[in-house]
Design an enzyme around this catalytic site. Structure first.
Site: not given
Length: 233
Positions: A77, A80, A83-84, A144, A158, A175
Site C-alpha cells: 500500500r 508509511n 498500527w492496527h 488513516s 482506511l 505515518c
C-alpha cells in the site's frame, strides 16, 4: 453505481485478511466477482509498512516488539508505518475504479469522507487535510488512509480509531509524522460501541460509494445475500 457487497469479519489476523484482499482483487479482475466488495474488520496488534517504508519510524527496539508479541509486516500500500489493533475499525474496499469512473485522488477523498461521516454520526467533528491525508480532530489524527490499485481495482483502505489503546502509537511515528493520535472515545469522554461504529460506517459507504450495501459471507459471494442495516432499501 450498483449495490456492493459487504463482508464483516471478527478480530482477524492482518496477514489472513491481506491474502483475502488479493484473492478478491484477482476475482474482480477476472470477472468471477462481478461487483465491488467492502471488508470490515478489526485486527490483533500489528504494525504495517507502506511503500515509503517506515521501519525507521519505529522508536522502540525489535526485541521490545517481540516481547509484546507484535509483528511488523511489509505491504504494497501507499504511505508509511501505521498500527492496527482492537478498537480500530478497518475497511478494505475492493472497488473497480475504472468501472466507477473514479480517480485515485477522488477515491482517497471519498474514503476520508466515509470516516468523517461515521465520526459525525458518533458525535465527533473531524476534517480532512489536503497535505497530510487522513482524518483529523484539531491537530490530532483519528483516521488513516493507505491504498494500492492493481489494474484499476483498489485494495487496502482506511483505519478509524474508535476505541483503541493509543499506547501502541507511542512506539512509532505514525505515518512517518511526529503527530499525536486520538480516538472517538477520547474525544467524547465516554465509551463508544464498535457495533455502532460499524453500522455507521456501513451507512456511510452505502451513501457515498454505492446504491446501498448487501451483507454476504465468503461462501455467498455469488449468492443472494440479505439487505444490511437498511442501506439502499
Amino acid at each position: 453505481m450498483n449495490k456492493a457487497k459487504i463482508i464483516e469479519l471478527p478480530l482477524t489476523a492482518y496477514e489472513e485478511v491481506h491474502d483475502l484482499q488479493k484473492r478478491l482483487v484477482s476475482m474482480r479482475l477476472s470477472g468471477e466477482l462481478d461487483g465491488d466488495v467492502v471488508i470490515l474488520v478489526e485486527h490483533p496488534p500489528v504494525y504495517t509498512l507502506g511503500k515509503r517504508g517506515g521501519r525507521e519510524n519505529i522508536v522502540v527496539s525489535e526485541g521490545f516488539l517481540k516481547e509484546q508479541g507484535i509483528s511488523v509486516v511489509q505491504t504494497e500500500r501507499g504511505g508509511n508505518i501505521t498500527w492496527h489493533g482492537p478498537g480500530q475499525l478497518v475497511a478494505y474496499p475492493i472497488v473497480h475504479l475504472d468501472e466507477a469512473r473514479m480517480g485515485v485522488a477522488d477515491f482517497v477523498g471519498a474514503l476520508e469522507q466515509v470516516m468523517i461521516e461515521t465520526l459525525d454520526a458518533l458525535g465527533v467533528s473531524a476534517r480532512s487535510d489536503a497535505v497530510n491525508r487522513g482524518v483529523w480532530v484539531g491537530d490530532a489524527k483519528i483516521g488513516s488512509v493507505g491504498i494500492r490499485v492493481n489494474h484499476g481495482v483498489s485494495f487496502h483502505g482506511l483505519a478509524l480509531n474508535v476505541a483503541p489503546d493509543l499506547t501502541f502509537f507511542s512506539w512509532i511515528n505514525p505515518c512517518g509524522l511526529a503527530v499525536s493520535m486520538t480516538t472517538a472515545e477520547q474525544e467524547l469522554g465516554r465509551k463508544v460501541s464498535m457495533t455502532a461504529a460499524r453500522c455507521e460506517m456501513k451507512r456511510a459507504f452505502g451513501t457515498l460509494f454505492f446504491e446501498g450495501l448487501v451483507e454476504t459471507t465468503l461462501n455467498e459471494l455469488n449468492g443472494f445475500p440479505s439487505a444490511l442495516c437498511g442501506a439502499g432499501t
